[in-house]
Design an enzyme around this catalytic site. Structure first.
Site, PDB file in Angstrom:
ATOM      1  N   LYS A  80       0.859  -1.097  -0.175  1.00  0.00           N
ATOM      2  CA  LYS A  80       0.096  -0.073  -0.010  1.00  0.00           C
ATOM      3  C   LYS A  80       0.752   1.166   0.118  1.00  0.00           C
ATOM      4  CE  LYS A  80      -4.071   2.010   2.668  1.00  0.00           C
ATOM      5  NZ  LYS A  80      -4.885   1.859   3.772  1.00  0.00           N
ATOM      6  N   SER A 155      -9.709   1.723   2.545  1.00  0.00           N
ATOM      7  CA  SER A 155      -8.768   2.283   1.961  1.00  0.00           C
ATOM      8  C   SER A 155      -7.915   1.548   1.128  1.00  0.00           C
ATOM      9  CB  SER A 155      -8.433   3.652   2.703  1.00  0.00           C
ATOM     10  OG  SER A 155      -7.381   2.799   3.681  1.00  0.00           O
ATOM     11  N   SER A 179      -9.993  -0.748   6.855  1.00  0.00           N
ATOM     12  CA  SER A 179      -9.625  -0.559   5.558  1.00  0.00           C
ATOM     13  C   SER A 179      -8.695  -1.836   5.104  1.00  0.00           C
ATOM     14  CB  SER A 179      -8.337   0.598   5.538  1.00  0.00           C
ATOM     15  OG  SER A 179      -9.338   1.745   5.340  1.00  0.00           O
TER      16      SER A 179
END
Ligand code: GLN
Length: 513
Positions: A80, A155, A179
């Site tokens: 990420k 997210s 997330s």
């Protein structure tokens, strides 16, 4: 699509160690897959092809020199874009960090490199991890590989989509309010929020420091455990890192049983507002666990209904403080610095241009909640609610070993559906937020597809603080039972594989299935 991209990390690891394949071949196969599909999925913000191949070559030469390879050596991972990487840009999905090059690696990055994992690149995300759909990325949304007209969750949507689209067998995400678990659920994969403090936050760009938790995403529970074990454990660089041995999650995932286990179904995490197909799959999942010998009861956690409002005071408060560091002087973007303007004007122009609408909303909410005169009424009250939620968990874990709920109230929703309605977007994390506020471990594991739309549903298993291994043991047993019952559409070893979920099935239909 190369067979190497449909293999689990565990199988790839075995094939690498028995010299059936090279790390270079494995890495190239995943880079080819990214080249093939990422134009449509947009899981990656940055693909590090050269660096990945160089890392793979190192693994291959170590192997050729007779070195014993660790479990993740040569296995690709997507990271990420909120973890710093010295050799790749790090944007946190924000214009304000566009083109920024971090001067150091996050601890998670370092541990991946040391394990010999191959970092394929950086994945798309909601700006500063604020969101549930990846539509808050400054660089365009990621699409759900099951249906390209739908969101992958967020997210960590880029991380989840990369795994569901076979671009990577493993990915790292972060979970502040859901997330990791929410995108895992809506992409049909496994995602784990470890105990807070179990994984280092050093080099993780902070959103809400008392909640932020790095963790793994994978197509199987065992793979998630392999990744977690490689990254977790005490880090002196993170003041909130737990100074104890990390739970033995790989052994737990291999153990995979629920006989005699006491499972509590959380009363407050189902009912009105939940999609019927999510609820029906959830109750079938619970029945299946019962048929394996678990004892199921209902458990009430009365304060969970206040978790969402408490979270939306605490997380924005911490964010308003954390994001003050983006002052146009130290990192990334600087707007209007033409020699005529004061530092304050430059700061304000930069923050105006650099932050997206949701980030600005959070900063304003948080600044308000922390302002003198309102602090006790908002932030103070939310902290009290947080304590009550932790006590609900304590009381519940006095009666049962694990708690379960659906991971999300609905399956993946269409792109654009919630962008103008922040409340509707926030509701995606209704079931996941309590575990962030209390800091305990929670995992999401796929439990079939919702009958009405054919999209993945996730089962959430919550355990006490530091009982991460228990979450893996239960999730692995659940995964085996669910795969036998419903198939596992993302696993070549299970019968359901129809090629990268909806992505390759029928391209003439355009947007997925
Ligand atoms: N969707 C939640 C939010 O927007 C949670 C995000 C997260 O876990 N990073 O804050």
């Amino acid at each position: 699509m190369s067979e190497l991209t449909t293999m689990t990390a565990a199988d790839l690891s075995a094939a690498l160690r028995s010299k059936d394949v090279s790390a270079t071949e494995v890495t190239q196969a995943h880079l080819d897959r990214i080249a093939e599909v990422d134009g449509r999925v947009h899981a990656f913000l940055h693909v590090a092809a050269e660096e990945a191949l160089a890392a793979a070559e190192q693994v291959d030469s170590r192997r050729a020199a007779g070195a014993e390879l660790g479990p993740l050596a040569g296995v690709p991972v997507a990271l990420k874009d909120v973890f710093t990487t010295i050799d790749m840009p790090t944007t946190a999905g924000s214009r304000i960090l566009n083109q920024w090059r971090p001067p150091y690696d996050a601890t998670i990055t370092t541990r991946l490199r040391r394990a010999g994992a191959i970092i394929l690149g950086k994945t798309n995300m909601d700006e500063f991890a604020m969101g549930s759909s990846t539509e808050n990325s400054a660089f365009g949304p990621t699409r759900n590989p099951w249906d390209l007209s739908r969101v992958p969750g967020g997210s960590s949507g880029g991380s989840a989509a990369s795994v569901a689209a076979y671009e990577a067998p493993l990915a790292i995400g972060t979970d502040t309010g859901g997330s990791i678990r929410q995108p895992a659920a809506v992409c049909g994969i496994t995602g784990m929020k470890p105990t807070y403090g179990g994984n280092s936050r050093y080099g993780l760009i902070a959103f809400a420091s008392s909640l932020d938790t790095p963790g793994p995403l994978a197509r199987t529970v065992l793979d998630a455990a392999l990744l977690q074990e490689a990254i977790s454990g005490h880090d002196p660089m993170d003041a909130t890192s737990i100074d104890e041995a990390a739970p033995p999650v790989v052994a737990a995932a291999r153990q995979a049983d629920v006989a005699g286990l006491r499972i509590g179904v959380v009363t407050e995490l189902s009912g009105e507002g939940y999609q019927p197909g999510v609820l029906s799959r959830f109750s079938q999942a619970v029945e299946l666990l019962e048929s394996l010998g678990a004892k199921v009861t209902e458990v009430s956690c009365p304060h969970f209904r206040y978790a969402l409002p408490a979270y939306y005071l605490i997380a924005p408060s911490e964010c308003s403080s954390n994001l003050a560091r983006f002052d146009a002087m130290r990192y990334g973007l600087r707007v209007g610095d033409d020699g005529t303007r004061s530092a304050e004007e430059v700061m304000s122009l930069t923050r105006e241009a650099g932050f997206g609408a949701e980030v600005k909303r959070r900063i304003m909410l948080g600044t308000y909640a922390l302002s003198s005169g309102y602090y006790e009424a908002y932030y103070g009250k939310a902290q009290q609610v947080r304590t009550l939620i932790a006590r609900d968990f304590e009381a519940a874990f006095g009666q049962v070993d694990v708690l379960v709920s659906p991971t999300t109230p609905t399956t993946a929703f269409p792109l654009g559906e919630r962008t103008d309605d922040p409340m509707a977007m926030y509701l995606a994390d209704l079931c996941t937020i309590p575990s962030n506020l209390a800091g305990n471990a929670a995992i999401s594991v796929p439990c079939g597809l919702a009958p009405e739309d054919g999209l993945p549903v996730g089962l959430q298993v919550m355990t006490p603080v530091l009982a991460d291994d228990r979450a893996y043991r239960v999730a692995a047993a659940a995964e085996a039972a669910f795969t036998e019952r419903w198939g596992h559409p993302l696993l070549a070893s299970a019968k359901g594989l129809d090629g990268a979920s909806g992505l390759d099935a029928d391209d003439t239909k355009g947007a997925g299935r």
